[in-house]
Design an enzyme around this catalytic site. Structure first.
Site, PDB file in Angstrom:
ATOM      1  CE  LYS A 158      -4.054  -1.656   0.256  1.00 40.17           C
ATOM      2  NZ  LYS A 158      -4.867  -1.943  -0.769  1.00 40.17           N
ATOM      3  CG  HIS A 290     -10.286  -5.892  -4.958  1.00 38.10           C
ATOM      4  ND1 HIS A 290     -11.120  -5.984  -4.037  1.00 38.10           N
ATOM      5  CD2 HIS A 290      -9.610  -4.849  -4.340  1.00 38.10           C
ATOM      6  CE1 HIS A 290     -11.013  -5.574  -2.713  1.00 38.10           C
ATOM      7  NE2 HIS A 290      -9.847  -4.658  -2.718  1.00 38.10           N
TER       8      HIS A 290
END
Ligand code: MG
Length: 372
Positions: A158, A290
Site C-alpha cells: 500500500k 480484487h
C-alpha cells in the site's frame, strides 16, 4: 428447486492490532455467509460484505421473506430485484443459487460455466502496509519476508496513506532488501491526483519488477487515467469498487487502463462479475481480480479465473493472478484452500468442491453488538 430456507451467519473478529491502507485503519474483520436450502434439500453457500447490522436487518426483514418459495433456477431474475435493495447482498445470493444449480446437475461450478482453462491459478500476497506503530516500515518488511519465505513471489503493497517521501522510503527499502527479485504491485487506493502519481515515475523508470500501479486516482477520472497510462512506464490497474461491466466501459473505450480488477462481492452478482471479465477480454485487457474480503468469494474469483481464456498466447503468461489476503483475518480460512508456492489448485468437486468450516462459524458468530 423451490427455496425453502435461508440462513445467515454474520461473523466478527477484532484484530489484535489495527492495520490499514490509504483509506484508514481496520480494527475488525467481518464475514457474512448465507446458506440457501431448497425443498429437495440442496444447499448453496454465498457470501457478502457490508456493515453487519445493515446486512442482518436487510436479509431478515426483506430478502429472506422475498426468497422463500421462489425457484432457485431463477437466479438472474431474483438477483436483479434484490440488487435494487442491496447490491452486495444480491452478490451473495447469486453465489448460493449458482452452487445449488451446479449441485443439482452434479457438476463443479467451473464445469457449469463451460469448463476450466486452467487447473491452477497464481495468487499474490496482499498486504495492508500501515500500522499505527512508529516502526511500521520495519514491521511491513518483516511481514513481507515471512510470506516470501512461505513461497509467494508476487506481493501488493500500500501507498498513499503517508507522505510520498515516506512511502517511497518504505518501498525503496523493500526493493533493496529483496533486490528486485519479487514481483511487486503498488496500490494507492485512489488517494492521488495526476501530479502526485507522476512523482513515482522516476522510481518506476529504475525498477523492472513492478507488476502494476493500482488506483492512483478516483476511478471516475477516465481522462486523467488515459493521460497517466500514456506517460507512466508501468501498467495501470483498477476497478475493485465498480459494480458492473457498464461501469468499466468508459475506461475500456478510452484506453485508460491496462489491468482490470473487479471484485466478486462488489459486482452485480457472480453473473455480472463474469460479464466484466468477458468484456475486458473482448477489449484485449488483462484481469487480476480484487478479492480481499472473504474466502468463499475469493474461491468464486478463482473459479471464474480458471474459466477465463488466456489473455495472451505468450508462453509463461497463462493467467493473471488473484489477490490473496495474508493479513490477520480468520475468515480467509473458512474454506480449506491454501496456496503452495504462490499457486492455488482449483477444486473440481461437485458444487464448490470444498467444505465450509462450520466450527469457525460458531466461534466467531457476531453477537449483535454495534461496532465501528
Ligand atoms: Mg486496491
Amino acid at each position: 428447486m423451490q427455496i425453502e430456507k435461508v440462513e445467515t451467519f454474520p461473523l466478527l473478529y477484532k484484530l489484535s492490532k489495527p492495520y490499514g491502507d490509504a483509506n484508514g485503519f481496520k480494527k475488525y474483520r467481518t464475514c457474512f455467509l448465507l446458506r440457501i436450502t431448497t425443498k429437495s434439500g440442496i444447499e448453496g453457500w454465498g457470501e457478502c460484505i457490508d456493515w453487519l447490522p445493515t446486512l442482518d436487518k436487510g436479509f431478515h426483514d426483506r430478502i429472506i421473506p422475498f426468497l422463500i418459495g421462489k425457484q432457485a433456477t431463477d437466479r438472474t431474475k431474483l438477483v436483479k430485484i434484490i440488487k435494487k435493495w442491496h447490491q452486495r447482498a444480491a452478490a451473495g445470493v447469486s453465489m448460493a443459487l449458482t452452487e445449488i444449480v451446479a449441485k443439482k446437475a452434479r457438476l463443479s461450478i467451473c464445469d457449469l460455466w463451460g469448463g476450466k482453462w486452467h487447473d491452477t491459478i497464481p495468487v499474490y500476497a496482499s498486504f495492508q502496509s500501515y500500522s499505527d506503530e512508529v516502526n511500521w516500515q520495519e514491521n511491513s518488511l518483516r511481514l513481507i519476508e515471512k510470506f516470501i519465505s512461505e513461497g509467494f513471489s508476487q506481493v501488493k503493497l500500500k501507498i498513499g496513506g503517508k507522505t510520498i517521501q515516506e512511502d517511497q522510503q518504505h518501498i525503496n527499502t523493500v526493493q533493496a532488501y529483496f533486490q528486485g527479485k519479487i514481483s511487486m504491485a503498488l496500490d494507492a487506493n485512489q488517494s492521488y491526483d495526476v501530479a502526485a502519481a507522476r512523482q513515482w515515475q522516476p522510481l518506476f523508470a529504475e525498477w523492472d519488477n513492478l507488476a502494476w500501479f493500482e488506483e492512483p486516482m478516483p476511478m471516475s477520472r477516465t481522462e486523467e487515467y488515459k493521460f497517466l497510462r500514456q506517460t507512466l512506464s508501468v501498467p495501470i490497474a483498477g476497478g475493485e469498487n465498480l459494480s458492473s461491466a457498464e461501469q468499466f466501459l468508459p475506461m475500456f473505450m478510452e484506453n485508460a487502463i491496462d489491468i482490470v480488477q473487479p471484485d466478486t462481492m462488489h459486482q452485480d452478482g457472480i453473473d455480472g462479475y463474469r460479464e466484466s471479465l468477458q468484456l475486458a477480454r473482448q477489449f484485449g485487457l488483462r484481469v487480476s481480480p480484487h478479492a480481499f474480503d472473504g474466502g468463499l468469494t475469493r474461491l468464486y474469483a478463482l473459479f471464474a479465473q480458471a474459466c477465463l481464456v488466456p489473455w495472451s498466447k505468450m508462453e509463461g503468461e497463462p493467467i493473471e493472478p488473484v489477490e490473496w489476503d495474508v493479513m490477520e483475518n480468520p475468515f480467509t480460512n473458512i474454506i480449506s484452500i491454501r496456496p503452495s508456492n504462490g499457486q492455488v489448485k482449483v477444486p473440481s468437486g461437485v458444487g464448490l468442491g470444498v467444505d465450509i468450516d462450520l466450527d469457525m462459524m460458531e466461534a466467531f458468530r457476531w453477537n449483535g453488538m454495534t461496532y465501528i
